[in-house]
Enzyme design. Structure first.
Site: not given
Length: 248
Positions: A26-28, A31
């Protein structure tokens, strides 16, 4: 994805498969949002260096964005994180500094304090600081929440997530606070985290170690908004690991 192999009681349980994102988590989402925000503010200039403290997944998302946009990436990562993530990042050309995972905020070897010091020492650099960056929850308010709402045909009674930086919980809270205020937001918290007691009583509990990576904290992150969180559950490491094996 609906889970059919678990006893879910009276509920139907669905997973949001963020593993389908390019970096595998999910961090994409945040970022990309954080780098764009740094560019728009002028903090990140061409040829600059991105610095972050991460358990690994934010680093992978930032690496993809940094490579595409031509930035250097320097990461501070606690030494308990998986060797696979670290090797993955190194293979992408990321500069990694391993920090101590047995110290808390305020110690120079704590990964967030370490990243902040790097930002002071490295010229033309920006510490994106996911734990206090408003672009983090904005990504989830504008993308993750609407996707869940649409993909579930507006049939959502409760959303469960963990807190690492707090961006997902906060972004979902803001989105569902507008479109479905009655929804139950539930915190899934690992063994050793102080956040369960904080949600339930308003006071921080004691913190300790956990083998679960990336979520749980000894104190609420700066951007985390717990005001709409209905309840929290602290899960022992053994149960977390056994459930992960069943899920696989």
């Amino acid at each position: 994805l609906e889970l059919g192999g678990f006893d879910t009681g009276p509920c139907r349980l669905f997973l949001k498969l963020e593993t389908q994102n390019p970096g595998g988590s999910i961090k994409d989402r945040m970022a990309l949002y954080m780098v764009k925000a740094a560019e728009q503010s002028g903090a990140l200039r061409p040829g600059g260096t991105i610095i972050e403290a991460t358990a690994g997944n934010t680093g992978l998302g930032l690496a993809l964005v940094a490579i595409a946009k031509g930035y250097r990436l320097v990461l501070a990562i606690p030494d308990k994180m998986s060797q696979e993530k670290i090797a993955h990042l190194q293979a992408m050309g990321v500069e990694i500094h391993l920090t101590r995972s047995d110290v808390c905020k305020g110690h120079p070897e704590f990964y967030q304090d370490f990243a902040e010091r790097l930002a002071r020492e490295i010229p033309n650099s920006v510490w994106v600081n996911q734990f206090a960056n408003p672009a983090n929850p904005q990504a989830h308010e504008e993308t993750t929440g609407p996707e869940i709402w649409d993909q579930m045909d507006h049939q959502v009674d409760a959303v469960i997530c963990g807190v690492g930086s707090g961006g997902t919980l906060t972004g979902l809270s803001r989105f569902f606070g507008r479109v479905h205020p009655e929804i139950e937001l539930i915190l899934a918290d690992p063994q050793g985290s102080a956040l369960t007691e904080f949600v339930q009583t308003g006071h921080l509990g004691t913190s300790g170690p956990s083998v679960v990576e990336g979520i749980g904290s000894g104190q609420p992150p700066a951007i985390a908004d717990f005001s709409r969180v209905r309840d929290a559950f602290q899960i022992p490491d053994a149960e977390s690991l056994e459930t992960a094996r069943q899920l696989l």
